[in-house]
Design a protein around this motif. Structure first.
Motif, PDB file in Angstrom:
ATOM      1  N   ALA A   1      78.283  17.504  -0.998  1.00 55.67           N
ATOM      2  CA  ALA A   1      78.550  16.815   0.245  1.00 55.67           C
ATOM      3  C   ALA A   1      78.408  15.301  -0.010  1.00 55.67           C
ATOM      4  O   ALA A   1      77.613  14.761  -0.884  1.00 55.67           O
ATOM      5  CB  ALA A   1      77.528  17.061   1.481  1.00 55.67           C
ATOM      6  N   ALA A   2      79.219  14.506   0.828  1.00 57.17           N
ATOM      7  CA  ALA A   2      79.295  13.010   0.467  1.00 57.17           C
ATOM      8  C   ALA A   2      78.803  12.516   2.079  1.00 57.17           C
ATOM      9  O   ALA A   2      79.081  12.638   3.038  1.00 57.17           O
ATOM     10  CB  ALA A   2      80.541  12.626   0.338  1.00 57.17           C
ATOM     11  N   SER A   3      77.918  11.547   1.796  1.00 56.48           N
ATOM     12  CA  SER A   3      77.045  10.660   2.856  1.00 56.48           C
ATOM     13  C   SER A   3      77.663   9.271   2.900  1.00 56.48           C
ATOM     14  O   SER A   3      77.883   8.692   1.937  1.00 56.48           O
ATOM     15  CB  SER A   3      75.537  10.877   2.984  1.00 56.48           C
ATOM     16  OG  SER A   3      75.198  10.041   3.857  1.00 56.48           O
ATOM     17  N   THR A   4      77.448   8.860   4.062  1.00 55.10           N
ATOM     18  CA  THR A   4      77.834   7.303   4.190  1.00 55.10           C
ATOM     19  C   THR A   4      76.926   6.595   4.961  1.00 55.10           C
ATOM     20  O   THR A   4      76.519   7.197   6.023  1.00 55.10           O
ATOM     21  CB  THR A   4      79.340   6.973   4.959  1.00 55.10           C
ATOM     22  OG1 THR A   4      79.165   7.681   6.368  1.00 55.10           O
ATOM     23  CG2 THR A   4      80.419   7.559   4.277  1.00 55.10           C
ATOM     24  N   GLY A   5      76.312   5.376   4.493  1.00 55.99           N
ATOM     25  CA  GLY A   5      75.390   4.731   5.242  1.00 55.99           C
ATOM     26  C   GLY A   5      73.905   5.296   4.978  1.00 55.99           C
ATOM     27  O   GLY A   5      73.010   4.748   5.761  1.00 55.99           O
TER      28      GLY A   5
END
Length: 123
Positions: free
Chosen positions: A96-100
Motif C-alpha cells: 500500500a502507498a501512503s501520502t503525507g
C-alpha cells in the motif's frame, strides 16, 4: 498509483520469500510504502513500512528480526524479504502507498492498495 504485488507462494516453515510491489509510475517516490497481511478470519494487520527515501523502516513485532523492507525508487518497486517463515505468517500480503505520512503503520493512512499475493507456509 497502481500497485502490483507478487512473489508469494507455498514454502515450508523456515524458508524464505521475497515479495515485490511494483508501482505504475514515478509518483511512487512520493509515497511512503507499507505491507499488510490478512489471514482467513482475521483482520488486516500491519507488517512493515518504509519512508519515501528508504531512510527509515518499521516492523510489526511478529516479523521483526525476520523480515526486511526495502525499496528501489528507480524501479518504482518496494520489497519485503521474509526469512524463517512460520505457519502463522500464512496470509494474503498487500502493499500500500501512503501520502503525507512519514512512516505509516495503519491501514487508514494508505491511499492506494495492491491486489495482494498469497503466502502459505506449511509446517
Amino acid at each position: 498509483v497502481q500497485l502490483q504485488a507478487s512473489g508469494g507462494g507455498l514454502v515450508q516453515a523456515g524458508g524464505s520469500l521475497r515479495l515485490s510491489c511494483a508501482a505504475s509510475d514515478r509518483r511512487f517516490s512520493n509515497n511512503a510504502m507499507g505491507w499488510f497481511r490478512q489471514a482467513p478470519g482475521k483482520e488486516r494487520e500491519f507488517v512493515s513500512a518504509i519512508t519515501r527515501s528508504g531512510s527509515a523502516t518499521n516492523y510489526a513485532d511478529s516479523v521483526k528480526g525476520r523480515s526486511t523492507i526495502s525499496r528501489d525508487n528507480a524501479k518504482n518497486t518496494v520489497y519485503l524479504q521474509m526469512n524463517s517463515l512460520k505457519p502463522d505468517d500464512t496470509a494474503v500480503y498487500y502493499c500500500a502507498a501512503s501520502t503525507g505520512v512519514y512512516l505509516p503503520t495503519v491501514a487508514r493512512d494508505h491511499v492506494y492498495w495492491g491486489q495482494g499475493t498469497q503466502v502459505t507456509v506449511s509446517s
